[in-house]
Design a protein around this motif. Structure first.
Motif, PDB file in Angstrom:
ATOM      1  N   PHE A  43       0.839  -1.187   0.000  1.00 52.75           N
ATOM      2  CA  PHE A  43       0.000   0.000   0.000  1.00 52.75           C
ATOM      3  C   PHE A  43       0.878   1.243   0.000  1.00 52.75           C
ATOM      4  O   PHE A  43       2.003   1.233   0.492  1.00 52.75           O
ATOM      5  CB  PHE A  43      -0.921   0.040   1.228  1.00 52.75           C
ATOM      6  N   GLU A  53      -4.791  10.219   0.760  1.00 53.34           N
ATOM      7  CA  GLU A  53      -5.117   9.164  -0.196  1.00 53.34           C
ATOM      8  C   GLU A  53      -4.349   7.909   0.175  1.00 53.34           C
ATOM      9  O   GLU A  53      -3.188   7.980   0.545  1.00 53.34           O
ATOM     10  CB  GLU A  53      -4.718   9.570  -1.612  1.00 53.34           C
ATOM     11  N   TRP A  55      -3.773   3.835  -1.445  1.00 55.94           N
ATOM     12  CA  TRP A  55      -4.065   2.948  -2.561  1.00 55.94           C
ATOM     13  C   TRP A  55      -3.131   1.746  -2.539  1.00 55.94           C
ATOM     14  O   TRP A  55      -2.051   1.801  -1.962  1.00 55.94           O
ATOM     15  CB  TRP A  55      -4.010   3.681  -3.893  1.00 55.94           C
ATOM     16  N   ASP A  57      -0.724  -0.766  -4.502  1.00 54.71           N
ATOM     17  CA  ASP A  57       0.172  -0.672  -5.662  1.00 54.71           C
ATOM     18  C   ASP A  57       0.674  -2.069  -6.010  1.00 54.71           C
ATOM     19  O   ASP A  57       1.556  -2.608  -5.355  1.00 54.71           O
ATOM     20  CB  ASP A  57       1.335   0.263  -5.338  1.00 54.71           C
TER      21      ASP A  57
END
Length: 62
Positions: A43, A53, A55, A57
């Motif tokens: 992450f 944010e 996300w 990866d």
């Protein structure tokens, strides 16, 4: 080594410019970032005064 690399937008892709900082020092300087260190492997996160944010990866899978 925690496995984390934290950089700012001033980072110029030169790994020689990176500096190590211990967790206690990070906790004193940037308390708002500590919660992100609990993220699972692969992450990423971005945080500034306006946005947070997080996300996954796939390019950095273990």
């Amino acid at each position: 080594m925690s496995g984390w690399y934290l950089t700012t937008n001033l980072y110029n892709d030169d790994i020689n410019s990176l500096k190590q900082i211990g967790l206690p020092d990070l906790a004193r300087r940037r308390t708002e970032l500590i919660k992100y260190l609990a993220l699972d492997s692969s992450f990423r996160f971005f945080s500034d005064s306006k946005n947070d944010e997080v996300w996954f990866d796939e390019e950095v899978l273990d």
